[in-house]
Design a protein around this motif. Sequence first.
Motif, PDB file in Angstrom:
ATOM      1  N   ALA A  35       0.848  -1.190   0.000  1.00 16.17           N
ATOM      2  CA  ALA A  35       0.000   0.000   0.000  1.00 16.17           C
ATOM      3  C   ALA A  35       0.886   1.243   0.000  1.00 16.17           C
ATOM      4  CB  ALA A  35      -0.910  -0.006   1.223  1.00 16.17           C
ATOM      5  N   LEU A  36       0.683   2.133  -0.970  1.00 10.41           N
ATOM      6  CA  LEU A  36       1.595   3.258  -1.170  1.00 10.41           C
ATOM      7  C   LEU A  36       1.141   4.564  -0.521  1.00 10.41           C
ATOM      8  CD1 LEU A  36       2.566   2.810  -4.940  1.00 10.41           C
ATOM      9  CD2 LEU A  36       3.731   1.912  -2.915  1.00 10.41           C
ATOM     10  N   ASN A  37      -0.152   4.752  -0.345  1.00  9.59           N
ATOM     11  CA  ASN A  37      -0.661   6.066   0.046  1.00  9.59           C
ATOM     12  C   ASN A  37      -0.016   6.690   1.280  1.00  9.59           C
ATOM     13  OD1 ASN A  37      -2.830   4.833  -1.730  1.00  9.59           O
ATOM     14  ND2 ASN A  37      -3.521   6.958  -1.571  1.00  9.59           N
ATOM     15  N   PRO A  38       0.276   5.919   2.328  1.00  8.43           N
ATOM     16  CA  PRO A  38       0.872   6.564   3.509  1.00  8.43           C
ATOM     17  C   PRO A  38       2.237   7.194   3.242  1.00  8.43           C
ATOM     18  CG  PRO A  38      -0.023   4.405   4.070  1.00  8.43           C
ATOM     19  CD  PRO A  38      -0.034   4.504   2.581  1.00  8.43           C
ATOM     20  N   TYR A  39       2.864   6.846   2.122  1.00 10.61           N
ATOM     21  CA  TYR A  39       4.236   7.283   1.880  1.00 10.61           C
ATOM     22  C   TYR A  39       4.374   8.204   0.662  1.00 10.61           C
ATOM     23  CZ  TYR A  39       4.375   2.973   4.563  1.00 10.61           C
ATOM     24  OH  TYR A  39       4.130   2.001   5.503  1.00 10.61           O
TER      25      TYR A  39
END
Length: 762
Positions: free
Chosen positions: A105-109
């Motif tokens: 999952a990419l969104n937090p970064y």
Amino acid sequence: MFKSSLLNDCWMFTKENDPAYASEKLKEWQMVTLPHTWNDQDGQGGDEPYYRGACWYQRKLEINGAELSKRYYLEIGAAGNIGHVYINGQLAGESRCGYAMFRVALNPYLQAGDNLISIQVDNRYDNEVYPLLADFTFFGGLYRDVKLVQLDDIHFDVMDHGRDGVYLTQSSLGDGRFQLEVQGRVVNESSSAVQGAVEVELKDHEGSTVWQDKRMLALSADEAFTFTDVISNPVLWNGVEQPYLYTAFLTVKVEGEMRDSRQIEIGFRTVELSSERGVILNGTPIKINGVCRHQDFGGVGNAITKAHMELDMDLIREVGANSIRLAHYQHDDYFYSLCDRHGLLVWAEIPYISIPSTKDPESRNAEEQLERLIKQAYNHSSIYCWGVQNEITIAVETENTYRTIRKLVDMTRQLDSSRFVVQANINGVADDSIMNSFTDLVGYNLYYGWYYGEIKDLGTRLDAFHRTNPNVPVLVSEYGVDTNPVYHSYSPKVQDYTEEYQLMFHHNALQTFEERPYVLGGYVWNMFDFGSANRNEGGEKGKNLKGLVTIDRTLKKDAFYLCKAYWSKDPFVHLAGRRFVHRHQEQNDIVVLSNMDHLRVYLNDELLTVLRGSERVFEVKGVALVQGENRIRVEGIQEEAVVQSDEMVLISVMEADQSYIHVKPEKTKHVVNWFENFDLSGDGKIELKDGCFSIYDTIEDLYTSEEAKAVFLKYFGHTTNNPFFEVTKGVMSIEKMSQLAFYEIPLELLSVIQKELNIISK
């Protein structure tokens, strides 16, 4: 909506392992395109030493600020064998399953604009990551596609270690009726609960709808759904005869707007197992005419493309196989799809192989790989069994081994109760071993006439197994011999690496299976030669040469056509021995491989003989060759018309062509007959003394005592300077070593060693 785009280009790569590369740009690098492996040459016998280490891949990902509201995932087809994914310097995810797909999952970064993706991939030995030891190259790299997946806030679950977030299960209710169950989970990552709908529509191959349904869901977070219905008289997925597939369309909608969708192929079929009748597909017994396959290809390692996979499938279909054992790990999802579409029954398995972990006796990594394999490949109709171990007792067979196998079997049945569980035993597993009660189907890897025994012992062993286990379905999960097609012989013998010996070996195996209804069949080891970096035999470095086809897929060995003669329905003729061009004997036997029953054989355009029958292997004995070139031609006749033909040229010479003979490297006498230094005249009786070391202790245990270590080194010091020893000493014992031909240990020596260990207290 689900959007997936390839991120295979513009990757920077370096073998320099600097932790700073998690956040800093690579200093020195080369541009690569995925799929990529750094072992494409050295993993298959190249000049450079086989490299195992931690390497880095890096590229930029630009995200428009307006698009940050979407949900992004990085989908990595596989990272061999351990992968760590960093986004803008932060660890976003990892994988310790080197043959499975994983998502991050990419969104937090993520940030608006450029984002740095850094992936460390490591194929070094790790005692807690399988496989630990095996006869194939552990290729390092991002060797499958990498994709950027974009989703709406509401979507099917993509982070359950599976692939689709949706699981289709079909089961027969009898009388032509099948139950179809569709299960899955919808994830709501928005900040508010909504009312949604999941819709399913099943269409046949012609596009007509045969079933549809709808479920309303209150989507506050994660919500599971299940559809169940009965499909009457579907067209059956009937293996290679008729691989008919339906397509299920799954959608998630909110207020009529589609938010996510899946499209999944499914076939309806029944598979049963019988210890007397074999595998029964849709009520009809079939013999498993199978091949095993590794996922590498000459010159590219395991960084194969769809084109490579399609070529492999074409060759497997040509040989006439009806089943594939995809060894010894999870393969690319596309290849399972090819098996679905062409009707090949699949044995899928995990790399719980050769030796267990000594640091993790629970084998948790094997469990993790099993979960990913089953969840990610669940929807492939071609898969009929899940493999939980391959030769895991090569070094040790203990209660812990049994416990682990049982645990993997139980886990398999919990994850998928609709398929069978199978294991592949090394020949040393006794017929009456309790292991043979663990799985629905038992395979044995049997190499009689190559590593041990004689060719004829194959049938004897299978008969003995059936007498001991009359209710256990059994097949041969591996059989084959290393073969270099440049080597030839009038009198083929064990380990001469000739095409003629491979032909003889496989002919015996195929006849053995055919004559025994209780043997479900067998899987040739292997369909293709494959990379095995630590090998150097048969005139080739870095390769296992047991394939029916060479590693570059350019040459089909004679045994390929033998299998084709037994398995394929497409008429053909093939003259064996075409690479044995220079013949120094005047009288020669001409061998024809064919599935036709009327053949004409010509020598220099003159009819030599007419052959009739269904032998599959036809021999014309004692053909007298003239000096110089001799043209041999065979014709296959149907209704008095020539429909197939083949020809070859043999040259009569005065002396044997020495290039046809494999010359093995000279071994010094102390290696070949190292045991001659010791007195073996005792009675051979092994007596154990309580509280003392024994030949049943692991080498690692022996090494805890300087005295016991000295005894081991006295007898086996010459075996310690190789990778196999280092990896196995934690589980290998002297007694287990004696079962492996590699060590050449006379059984009489065991009692001699035990007497010396009996005076060393633990």
